[in-house]
Motif scaffolding. Structure first.
Motif, short mmCIF file in Angstrom:
data_model
loop_
_atom_site.label_atom_id
_atom_site.label_comp_id
_atom_site.label_asym_id
_atom_site.label_seq_id
_atom_site.Cartn_x
_atom_site.Cartn_y
_atom_site.Cartn_z
N ALA A 118 0.73 -1.16 0.02
CA ALA A 118 -0.05 -0.12 0.09
C ALA A 118 0.96 1.20 -0.04
O ALA A 118 0.66 2.26 -0.77
N ASP A 119 2.02 1.13 0.72
CA ASP A 119 2.88 2.46 0.97
C ASP A 119 4.25 2.28 0.26
O ASP A 119 5.02 1.48 1.02
N PRO B 82 -4.63 -0.11 -4.32
CA PRO B 82 -4.71 1.32 -4.17
C PRO B 82 -3.51 1.59 -3.40
O PRO B 82 -3.36 1.09 -2.21
N ALA B 83 -2.82 2.77 -3.70
CA ALA B 83 -1.64 2.97 -2.86
C ALA B 83 -2.02 3.73 -1.84
O ALA B 83 -3.08 4.47 -1.62
N ARG B 84 -1.29 3.80 -0.60
CA ARG B 84 -1.90 4.21 0.84
C ARG B 84 -0.62 4.96 1.19
O ARG B 84 0.49 4.33 1.04
N LYS B 85 -0.79 6.17 1.75
CA LYS B 85 0.44 6.98 2.30
C LYS B 85 0.21 6.85 4.02
O LYS B 85 -0.62 7.72 4.50
N SER B 86 0.82 5.97 4.54
CA SER B 86 0.73 5.69 5.95
C SER B 86 1.60 6.83 6.74
O SER B 86 2.69 7.21 6.17
#
Lengths: 255, 88
Positions: A118-119, B82-86
């Protein structure tokens, strides 16, 4: 620094690696003999046809992978050892000489991430060193038939995968290295509590000879499944193989 | 009749189990007098983790080939996630 617990003998993967090493050649010989026997009996094709032999042996090796994956117990720990058991000096081993090991610039290093993550922002060494660390003294077992005990420290790989939002239900984790070596492991082994994204060796920064800036340490697999000089990590459901694995070495290679 | 038809595959299986063991233990003709040096189990082989004739270029080419093989399928696969910005 958190120390992984010492395991009672009845919980270890093997009481001693020595019998395993003694039997390794016999197992490989048996595997090859049985593979050829099965080939000539079951398929009826000529064993002089290299392509068909290779296809059948590859199929058997993949079947072997599935059996090993089924037998793999994600809760069973590899043996750990006291500091006094550490092999000094720890041997260098690669497909090139020690003086040819890659020189990676730690200051500009960025760990690249790709695939089912995801990141996917890259990681600097400084950021990796800020994560909770663990250490272990375990035996490195090489497919060639030798073994040595070393002390490694770094980030538990499971914690790292969780942190970056990796799809933990995916099948494979792949690695690309500064020396162009590449390999991959199954997700169950990646999540094993002793699988470590190693940044340190013998309480010092991981030396160039042993894989600076980062090596994956899996005491549950043979040494060639422990990539050094890691530059990129990816998560995928597509079978990624590996350099030695693509040459016919068994992909799972569990201990 | 039934038991003999069953024993044939069993005998074949045993053959493939026993022959490799015997073949490995028995020295080849003319080799009995030669003493093999004891294998060191605490250090790598002198050649390192290397095949005959293996070069760094060969590994580089294999890595490039593998990356090219996987690129398109991996990109498609990753697009599904989907990309995630943690927070770091």
């Amino acid at each position: 620094m958190k120390r992984l617990p010492t395991v009672p003998p009845w919980r270890t993967l093997a009481a001693d690696a020595a019998p395993e090493l003694r039997q390794l050649q016999r197992r490989l010989f048996l595997k090859g003999s049985l593979g050829l026997g099965a080939l000539s009996l079951l398929s009826g094709c000529s064993v002089t046809d290299a392509a068909s032999v290779q296809k059948v042996l590859s199929g058997m090796s993949r079947w072997n992978d599935r059996v090993q994956a089924l037998l793999f117990d994600p809760a069973r720990l590899a043996p750990t050892y006291p500091e006094s058991a550490v092999t000094r000096p720890f041997p260098f081993n690669a497909f090139y000489g020690e003086d040819e090991a890659p020189e990676v610039d730690g200051a500009n290093y960025r760990l690249e991430l790709a695939g089912l993550i995801a990141d996917r922002r890259p990681w600097t060494l400084a950021r990796l060193n800020e994560l909770p660390q663990a250490s272990q003294i375990t035996r490195h077992v090489c497919v060639e038939g030798w073994s040595a005990i070393g002390k490694w420290g770094g980030v538990p790989f499971r914690a790292f995968l969780e942190r970056i939002g990796a799809d933990l239900s995916a099948r494979y984790v792949g690695f690309k290295c500064a020396d162009d070596y590449y390999t991959s492991i199954d997700m169950a082994s990646a999540l094993h509590p002793q699988t470590l994204l190693t940044l340190r060796f013998a309480d010092a920064i991981l030396p160039r000879s042993y894989g600076f800036p980062m090596k994956l340490r899996l005491p549950t697999k043979l040494g060639f499944k422990n990539p050094k000089h890691i530059m990129a990590i990816y998560v995928t459901n597509l079978y990624p193989g590996g350099y030695w694995e693509d040459q016919g070495y068994n992909w799972f290679s569990g201990l | 009749m039934r038991s003999s038809s069953r024993s044939v595959p069993l005998a074949v299986a045993l053959l493939f189990l026993v022959v490799p063991l015997v073949a490995q233990e028995a020295p080849a003709p003319g080799m009995a007098a030669k003493e093999q040096p004891a294998m060191r189990t605490d250090e790598p082989m002198p050649t390192g983790m290397k095949r005959d004739g293996m070069t760094k270029g060969e590994v580089r080419r294999a890595a490039a080939k593998k990356a090219a093989q996987m690129k398109e399928a991996m990109e498609k696969e990753a697009q599904a996630m989907p990309a995630r910005k943690s927070a770091r």
